[in-house]
Design a protein around this motif. Sequence first.
Motif, PDB file in Angstrom:
ATOM      1  N   VAL A 157      -5.447 -11.777 -14.134  1.00 46.62           N
ATOM      2  CA  VAL A 157      -6.653 -11.752 -15.546  1.00 46.62           C
ATOM      3  C   VAL A 157      -8.164 -12.337 -14.925  1.00 46.62           C
ATOM      4  CG1 VAL A 157      -6.627 -13.964 -16.615  1.00 46.62           C
ATOM      5  CG2 VAL A 157      -4.536 -13.419 -16.157  1.00 46.62           C
ATOM      6  N   ALA A 158      -8.086 -12.742 -14.266  1.00 43.53           N
ATOM      7  CA  ALA A 158      -9.697 -13.538 -13.015  1.00 43.53           C
ATOM      8  C   ALA A 158     -10.222 -11.863 -11.984  1.00 43.53           C
ATOM      9  CB  ALA A 158      -9.784 -14.391 -12.407  1.00 43.53           C
ATOM     10  N   ARG A 159      -9.156 -10.703 -11.837  1.00 41.79           N
ATOM     11  CA  ARG A 159      -9.532  -9.374 -11.845  1.00 41.79           C
ATOM     12  C   ARG A 159      -9.903 -10.050 -10.298  1.00 41.79           C
ATOM     13  NH1 ARG A 159      -8.286  -5.265 -14.725  1.00 41.79           N
ATOM     14  NH2 ARG A 159      -9.762  -4.000 -12.840  1.00 41.79           N
ATOM     15  N   THR A 160      -9.258 -10.753  -9.015  1.00 39.82           N
ATOM     16  CA  THR A 160      -9.935 -10.975  -7.992  1.00 39.82           C
ATOM     17  C   THR A 160      -9.115 -10.697  -7.001  1.00 39.82           C
ATOM     18  OG1 THR A 160      -9.307 -13.236  -8.294  1.00 39.82           O
ATOM     19  CG2 THR A 160     -12.068 -12.656  -9.207  1.00 39.82           C
ATOM     20  N   LEU A 161      -9.550 -10.648  -5.801  1.00 38.74           N
ATOM     21  CA  LEU A 161      -8.961 -10.319  -4.313  1.00 38.74           C
ATOM     22  C   LEU A 161      -9.571 -10.807  -4.151  1.00 38.74           C
ATOM     23  CD1 LEU A 161      -6.594  -8.211  -2.928  1.00 38.74           C
ATOM     24  CD2 LEU A 161      -8.576  -6.871  -2.364  1.00 38.74           C
ATOM     25  N   VAL A 162      -8.439 -11.774  -3.086  1.00 38.15           N
ATOM     26  CA  VAL A 162      -9.047 -12.484  -2.158  1.00 38.15           C
ATOM     27  C   VAL A 162      -8.080 -13.252  -0.568  1.00 38.15           C
ATOM     28  CG1 VAL A 162      -9.097 -15.643  -2.028  1.00 38.15           C
ATOM     29  CG2 VAL A 162      -9.743 -14.596  -3.855  1.00 38.15           C
ATOM     30  N   ASP A 163      -8.571 -13.091   0.235  1.00 37.93           N
ATOM     31  CA  ASP A 163      -7.663 -12.963   1.409  1.00 37.93           C
ATOM     32  C   ASP A 163      -7.441 -13.935   1.548  1.00 37.93           C
ATOM     33  OD1 ASP A 163     -10.181 -14.331   2.440  1.00 37.93           O
ATOM     34  OD2 ASP A 163     -11.016 -12.783   3.310  1.00 37.93           O
ATOM     35  N   CYS A 164      -6.893 -14.563   3.248  1.00 37.15           N
ATOM     36  CA  CYS A 164      -6.687 -15.733   3.484  1.00 37.15           C
ATOM     37  C   CYS A 164      -6.936 -16.227   3.951  1.00 37.15           C
ATOM     38  CB  CYS A 164      -5.140 -15.309   4.554  1.00 37.15           C
ATOM     39  SG  CYS A 164      -6.278 -14.173   6.113  1.00 37.15           S
ATOM     40  N   ALA A 165      -7.908 -16.272   3.835  1.00 34.64           N
ATOM     41  CA  ALA A 165      -9.602 -17.605   4.386  1.00 34.64           C
ATOM     42  C   ALA A 165     -10.516 -17.935   3.430  1.00 34.64           C
ATOM     43  CB  ALA A 165     -10.504 -17.196   5.360  1.00 34.64           C
ATOM     44  N   GLY A 166      -9.979 -17.278   2.031  1.00 37.79           N
ATOM     45  CA  GLY A 166     -10.170 -17.729   0.782  1.00 37.79           C
ATOM     46  C   GLY A 166     -11.433 -17.044   0.594  1.00 37.79           C
ATOM     47  N   ALA A 167     -12.149 -15.512   0.824  1.00 34.00           N
ATOM     48  CA  ALA A 167     -12.866 -14.892   0.481  1.00 34.00           C
ATOM     49  C   ALA A 167     -12.816 -13.993  -0.409  1.00 34.00           C
ATOM     50  CB  ALA A 167     -13.661 -13.853   1.699  1.00 34.00           C
ATOM     51  N   GLN A 168     -13.173 -13.643  -1.556  1.00 30.87           N
ATOM     52  CA  GLN A 168     -12.863 -12.585  -2.417  1.00 30.87           C
ATOM     53  C   GLN A 168     -13.631 -11.531  -1.653  1.00 30.87           C
ATOM     54  OE1 GLN A 168     -13.646 -14.014  -6.364  1.00 30.87           O
ATOM     55  NE2 GLN A 168     -14.151 -11.759  -6.897  1.00 30.87           N
ATOM     56  N   PHE A 170     -14.113  -7.267  -2.799  1.00 30.23           N
ATOM     57  CA  PHE A 170     -15.362  -6.780  -3.912  1.00 30.23           C
ATOM     58  C   PHE A 170     -14.095  -5.675  -4.334  1.00 30.23           C
ATOM     59  CE2 PHE A 170     -17.563  -3.143  -5.653  1.00 30.23           C
ATOM     60  CZ  PHE A 170     -17.607  -3.630  -6.693  1.00 30.23           C
ATOM     61  N   MET A 171     -13.782  -5.022  -5.038  1.00 35.35           N
ATOM     62  CA  MET A 171     -12.908  -3.674  -5.873  1.00 35.35           C
ATOM     63  C   MET A 171     -13.891  -3.898  -7.089  1.00 35.35           C
ATOM     64  SD  MET A 171      -9.239  -4.801  -5.073  1.00 35.35           S
ATOM     65  CE  MET A 171      -9.127  -2.845  -4.044  1.00 35.35           C
ATOM     66  N   THR A 172     -13.142  -1.567  -7.191  1.00 34.56           N
ATOM     67  CA  THR A 172     -14.097  -1.472  -8.559  1.00 34.56           C
ATOM     68  C   THR A 172     -12.920  -1.311  -9.588  1.00 34.56           C
ATOM     69  OG1 THR A 172     -13.106   0.813  -7.880  1.00 34.56           O
ATOM     70  CG2 THR A 172     -15.612   0.187  -6.716  1.00 34.56           C
ATOM     71  N   THR A 173     -13.183  -1.461 -10.868  1.00 38.16           N
ATOM     72  CA  THR A 173     -12.066  -1.433 -11.334  1.00 38.16           C
ATOM     73  C   THR A 173     -10.777  -0.276 -11.227  1.00 38.16           C
ATOM     74  OG1 THR A 173     -13.837  -1.735 -13.597  1.00 38.16           O
ATOM     75  CG2 THR A 173     -11.678  -1.127 -13.906  1.00 38.16           C
ATOM     76  N   ALA A 174     -11.242   0.637 -10.688  1.00 36.68           N
ATOM     77  CA  ALA A 174     -10.083   2.066 -10.512  1.00 36.68           C
ATOM     78  C   ALA A 174      -9.643   0.647  -9.493  1.00 36.68           C
ATOM     79  CB  ALA A 174     -10.488   2.757 -10.683  1.00 36.68           C
ATOM     80  N   GLU A 175     -10.199   0.444  -8.056  1.00 36.33           N
ATOM     81  CA  GLU A 175      -8.956   0.170  -7.249  1.00 36.33           C
ATOM     82  C   GLU A 175      -8.726  -1.064  -7.555  1.00 36.33           C
ATOM     83  OE1 GLU A 175     -12.971   1.590  -4.530  1.00 36.33           O
ATOM     84  OE2 GLU A 175     -12.582  -0.510  -4.540  1.00 36.33           O
ATOM     85  N   PHE A 176      -8.815  -1.941  -7.820  1.00 36.69           N
ATOM     86  CA  PHE A 176      -8.354  -2.435  -8.224  1.00 36.69           C
ATOM     87  C   PHE A 176      -7.010  -2.710  -9.205  1.00 36.69           C
ATOM     88  CE2 PHE A 176      -6.731  -6.623 -10.816  1.00 36.69           C
ATOM     89  CZ  PHE A 176      -6.992  -7.476 -10.057  1.00 36.69           C
ATOM     90  N   ASP A 177      -7.331  -1.914 -10.401  1.00 32.96           N
ATOM     91  CA  ASP A 177      -6.170  -1.107 -11.204  1.00 32.96           C
ATOM     92  C   ASP A 177      -4.544  -0.591 -10.424  1.00 32.96           C
ATOM     93  OD1 ASP A 177      -7.226  -1.851 -13.659  1.00 32.96           O
ATOM     94  OD2 ASP A 177      -8.138  -0.381 -14.202  1.00 32.96           O
TER      95      ASP A 177
END
Length: 249
Positions: A157-168, A170-177
């Motif tokens: 929904v937020a279209r976010t990828l967050v690592d174990c340390a809580g850092a977001q 960046f991903m492109t639209t195609a990568e995220f999908d």
Amino acid sequence: MNMQMQTFQNCAPEAPASILIVEDDRDIAGMLAETLTQNGYAAVAAQSGAEMDRLLRRQSFDLIVLDVMLPGEDGFSICRRLRAEARTPIVMLTAVAADVDRIVGLEFGADDYVTKPFNTRELLARIKGLLRRASYGSERPGRRSAMTFAGWTVDPVARTLVDCAGAQVFMTTAEFDLLVALCQNAGQVLTREQLLSLTHAGVAGPVERSVDVHVSRIRQKIEPNPKDPSLIKTVRLGGYLFTPVVEAS
């Protein structure tokens, strides 16, 4: 060459999306702007990277159509620069049919590409597809739940990828999908055609070779060792296998 202005039914989204055309050929830029406007979009044209920068300082855009061959800074450099700052979907226009140009554009962060001379129906379909994919997290109930795997959290929904340390990250639209599709089908071998279908790309999506490029870029971001991937495995003559256990967050 089928680049004449055309108007098609059902091409416009419910709410007009703003599109920036970066193209130094005035005829092509004018034709694209008029076609997009007649199909329900708000289109603005720039003839160079510098002019694009001035427009971006004044307003934001939902999608950018970016030509490769531009005076001064070329489209590849502009694409890489844009990607360092924003996730706005980018469709690149290239006059070269060679795969290397297409792959370079994708590696620099483009979401899709169209080769000149192009059919306006195809370009409109690709634009519509990318805009739909950029927002379909809120359109598809089955994709609302956040997911975790190997210390990562993906929120469709937020279209976010967050690592174990809580850092977001960046991903492109195609990568995220693609990552969402892999997460939702963990433990299953997915062909490139299945990945295109699952990412809601359809006929407007990237070709098979671009799937490989996007997967490579995802690996660079999530794999402990991208040269020896353990999370996204390549299955010879099959496709890709997402190996981690994926849980609802």
